[in-house]
Design a protein around this motif. Structure first.
Motif, PDB file in Angstrom:
ATOM      1  N   MET A  61       8.834   6.438  36.339  1.00  0.00           N
ATOM      2  CA  MET A  61       7.592   5.997  37.072  1.00  0.00           C
ATOM      3  C   MET A  61       6.499   5.307  36.074  1.00  0.00           C
ATOM      4  SD  MET A  61       7.502   9.224  39.859  1.00  0.00           S
ATOM      5  CE  MET A  61       8.696   9.519  40.667  1.00  0.00           C
ATOM      6  N   LYS A  62       6.141   5.900  35.127  1.00  0.00           N
ATOM      7  CA  LYS A  62       5.124   5.522  34.058  1.00  0.00           C
ATOM      8  C   LYS A  62       5.475   3.926  33.570  1.00  0.00           C
ATOM      9  CE  LYS A  62       2.176   8.932  34.571  1.00  0.00           C
ATOM     10  NZ  LYS A  62       0.981   8.488  35.106  1.00  0.00           N
ATOM     11  N   ALA A  63       6.703   4.064  33.201  1.00  0.00           N
ATOM     12  CA  ALA A  63       7.191   2.602  32.604  1.00  0.00           C
ATOM     13  C   ALA A  63       7.198   1.617  33.625  1.00  0.00           C
ATOM     14  CB  ALA A  63       8.765   2.730  32.246  1.00  0.00           C
ATOM     15  N   ASN A  64       7.440   2.100  35.093  1.00  0.00           N
ATOM     16  CA  ASN A  64       7.588   0.938  35.955  1.00  0.00           C
ATOM     17  C   ASN A  64       6.021   0.651  36.298  1.00  0.00           C
ATOM     18  OD1 ASN A  64      10.068   0.975  36.237  1.00  0.00           O
ATOM     19  ND2 ASN A  64      10.225   2.498  38.063  1.00  0.00           N
ATOM     20  N   ASN A  65       5.079   1.494  36.164  1.00  0.00           N
ATOM     21  CA  ASN A  65       3.717   1.063  36.334  1.00  0.00           C
ATOM     22  C   ASN A  65       2.915   0.590  35.169  1.00  0.00           C
ATOM     23  OD1 ASN A  65       3.713   2.057  38.752  1.00  0.00           O
ATOM     24  ND2 ASN A  65       3.254   4.173  38.250  1.00  0.00           N
ATOM     25  N   LYS A  66       3.792   0.303  34.138  1.00  0.00           N
ATOM     26  CA  LYS A  66       3.138  -0.251  32.592  1.00  0.00           C
ATOM     27  C   LYS A  66       2.205   0.755  32.047  1.00  0.00           C
ATOM     28  CE  LYS A  66       4.398  -4.976  34.055  1.00  0.00           C
ATOM     29  NZ  LYS A  66       5.564  -4.859  33.484  1.00  0.00           N
ATOM     30  N   SER A  92       3.956  17.745  21.030  1.00  0.00           N
ATOM     31  CA  SER A  92       5.177  17.057  20.346  1.00  0.00           C
ATOM     32  C   SER A  92       6.322  16.963  21.380  1.00  0.00           C
ATOM     33  CB  SER A  92       5.697  18.104  19.525  1.00  0.00           C
ATOM     34  OG  SER A  92       6.101  19.295  20.001  1.00  0.00           O
ATOM     35  N   ASN A  93       7.372  16.139  21.121  1.00  0.00           N
ATOM     36  CA  ASN A  93       8.252  15.601  21.885  1.00  0.00           C
ATOM     37  C   ASN A  93       8.994  16.927  22.541  1.00  0.00           C
ATOM     38  OD1 ASN A  93      10.886  16.022  20.287  1.00  0.00           O
ATOM     39  ND2 ASN A  93       9.525  14.862  18.910  1.00  0.00           N
ATOM     40  N   SER A  94       9.128  17.823  21.735  1.00  0.00           N
ATOM     41  CA  SER A  94       9.865  19.193  22.189  1.00  0.00           C
ATOM     42  C   SER A  94       9.091  19.926  23.452  1.00  0.00           C
ATOM     43  CB  SER A  94      10.377  20.208  21.354  1.00  0.00           C
ATOM     44  OG  SER A  94       9.024  20.471  20.430  1.00  0.00           O
ATOM     45  N   GLN A  95       7.806  19.631  23.439  1.00  0.00           N
ATOM     46  CA  GLN A  95       6.878  20.145  24.462  1.00  0.00           C
ATOM     47  C   GLN A  95       6.515  19.375  25.571  1.00  0.00           C
ATOM     48  OE1 GLN A  95       3.444  20.815  21.551  1.00  0.00           O
ATOM     49  NE2 GLN A  95       3.717  22.722  21.468  1.00  0.00           N
ATOM     50  N   LEU A  96       7.103  18.354  25.489  1.00  0.00           N
ATOM     51  CA  LEU A  96       6.879  17.354  26.745  1.00  0.00           C
ATOM     52  C   LEU A  96       7.167  17.932  28.085  1.00  0.00           C
ATOM     53  CD1 LEU A  96       5.613  14.592  27.439  1.00  0.00           C
ATOM     54  CD2 LEU A  96       7.920  13.541  27.249  1.00  0.00           C
ATOM     55  N   SER A  97       6.415  17.946  29.084  1.00  0.00           N
ATOM     56  CA  SER A  97       6.552  18.537  30.301  1.00  0.00           C
ATOM     57  C   SER A  97       6.215  17.395  31.660  1.00  0.00           C
ATOM     58  CB  SER A  97       5.920  19.654  30.635  1.00  0.00           C
ATOM     59  OG  SER A  97       4.504  19.488  30.860  1.00  0.00           O
ATOM     60  N   THR A  98       6.886  17.610  32.663  1.00  0.00           N
ATOM     61  CA  THR A  98       6.923  16.506  33.704  1.00  0.00           C
ATOM     62  C   THR A  98       5.452  16.604  34.329  1.00  0.00           C
ATOM     63  OG1 THR A  98       9.055  17.053  34.479  1.00  0.00           O
ATOM     64  CG2 THR A  98       7.740  15.920  36.129  1.00  0.00           C
ATOM     65  N   TYR A  99       4.730  17.748  34.122  1.00  0.00           N
ATOM     66  CA  TYR A  99       3.411  17.816  34.780  1.00  0.00           C
ATOM     67  C   TYR A  99       2.539  16.970  33.868  1.00  0.00           C
ATOM     68  CZ  TYR A  99      -1.302  19.777  35.610  1.00  0.00           C
ATOM     69  OH  TYR A  99      -2.627  19.842  36.014  1.00  0.00           O
ATOM     70  N   GLN A 100       2.474  17.280  32.715  1.00  0.00           N
ATOM     71  CA  GLN A 100       1.736  16.263  31.688  1.00  0.00           C
ATOM     72  C   GLN A 100       1.952  14.797  31.798  1.00  0.00           C
ATOM     73  OE1 GLN A 100       3.290  18.441  28.371  1.00  0.00           O
ATOM     74  NE2 GLN A 100       1.593  19.581  27.811  1.00  0.00           N
ATOM     75  N   ILE A 101       3.187  14.553  32.012  1.00  0.00           N
ATOM     76  CA  ILE A 101       3.372  13.132  32.131  1.00  0.00           C
ATOM     77  C   ILE A 101       2.725  12.728  33.342  1.00  0.00           C
ATOM     78  CG2 ILE A 101       5.156  11.128  32.487  1.00  0.00           C
ATOM     79  CD1 ILE A 101       7.206  13.204  31.001  1.00  0.00           C
ATOM     80  N   MET A 102       3.043  13.298  34.661  1.00  0.00           N
ATOM     81  CA  MET A 102       2.591  12.922  35.815  1.00  0.00           C
ATOM     82  C   MET A 102       1.017  12.919  35.869  1.00  0.00           C
ATOM     83  SD  MET A 102       4.951  11.558  37.261  1.00  0.00           S
ATOM     84  CE  MET A 102       4.092  11.273  38.955  1.00  0.00           C
ATOM     85  N   ASN A 103       0.204  13.710  35.089  1.00  0.00           N
ATOM     86  CA  ASN A 103      -1.219  14.122  35.008  1.00  0.00           C
ATOM     87  C   ASN A 103      -1.751  13.102  34.333  1.00  0.00           C
ATOM     88  OD1 ASN A 103      -3.426  15.706  35.888  1.00  0.00           O
ATOM     89  ND2 ASN A 103      -3.502  16.530  33.840  1.00  0.00           N
ATOM     90  N   ALA A 104      -1.051  12.456  33.456  1.00  0.00           N
ATOM     91  CA  ALA A 104      -1.710  11.321  32.543  1.00  0.00           C
ATOM     92  C   ALA A 104      -1.785   9.797  33.264  1.00  0.00           C
ATOM     93  CB  ALA A 104      -1.324  11.462  31.112  1.00  0.00           C
ATOM     94  N   ASN A 105      -2.745   9.239  32.986  1.00  0.00           N
ATOM     95  CA  ASN A 105      -2.944   7.913  33.334  1.00  0.00           C
ATOM     96  C   ASN A 105      -2.131   6.942  32.453  1.00  0.00           C
ATOM     97  OD1 ASN A 105      -6.433   8.664  33.864  1.00  0.00           O
ATOM     98  ND2 ASN A 105      -5.073   7.980  35.554  1.00  0.00           N
TER      99      ASN A 105
END
Length: 209
Positions: A116-121, A178-191
């Motif tokens: 989703m983030k990649a599609n939204n650039k 770090s990449n091992s701590q990456l969560s879906t919530y953090q990804i979606m919460n960031a612009n």
């Protein structure tokens, strides 16, 4: 999908990296994202709420008025929920809000969020950042050069970098993991999601299983 690699000043280095279609180009699954975000938020809840029920109230057990002849409803205990100071009916009790999700579903959710983030650039690839000492001023300069000083941003490290983490800790709206701590919530919460170049291979390996 090819993305240009930027340096810490926000300038194009002339290099490009290929984002894996298996991680950044799948068909997003909205429900998987919903479930993973719901689990993350549920795990943040302490669940320590408690209200006293009728049996836990301290009070007399004497019948407070006679059974008949008062013209009002029958009443036997001052601890009844209908009286002020009485016990609460079905009040909250300490509990855990956590629930289980399969690893494959959580992996799908993270891939969907990244897609989703990649599609939204909204994905930026930054060359690995080296800092000799923790300096919030230096990290703020990086944010300004990327145009992220007033936006929520998530920086993903390839390997643990304490100086970068400490430099960002006081900045509201910016998170470094770090990449091992990456969560879906953090990804979606960031612009914007800023991936350090060294984190790409690890992310793709972890999510392509």
């Amino acid at each position: 999908m090819k993305v240009a690699v930027l340096d810490k000043t926000g300038k194009d280095t002339g290099r490009k990296v290929e984002l894996s279609k298996d991680v950044f180009g799948i068909e997003p699954n909205d429900h998987a994202v919903y479930l993973d975000v719901k689990q993350y938020l549920a795990n943040q809840r302490q669940g320590t709420h408690k209200a006293k029920e009728r049996a836990e109230i301290v009070g007399s057990t004497r019948k407070i008025k006679k059974q008949k002849g008062t013209g009002t409803a029958r009443a036997g205990s001052i601890k009844s929920p209908i009286f002020k100071g009485g016990g609460r009916v079905f009040g909250p009790r300490p509990r855990s809000y956590s629930f289980k999700l399969n690893k494959s579903l959580k992996r799908l959710a993270r891939k969907s969020a990244l897609t989703m983030k990649a599609n939204n650039k909204s994905i930026v690839v930054l060359e690995d950042l080296q800092m000799d000492a923790p300096k919030t001023k230096d990290f703020t300069a990086v944010l300004k050069s990327l145009g992220l000083e007033n936006k929520k941003s998530l920086f993903v490290l390839g390997e643990s970098n304490n100086n970068v983490y400490l430099s960002s800790r006081n900045l509201k709206g910016t998170e470094v993991v770090s990449n091992s701590q990456l969560s879906t919530y953090q990804i979606m919460n960031a612009n914007s999601v800023v991936l350090f170049e060294g984190s790409l291979e690890e992310i793709e390996q972890n999510l392509s299983k």
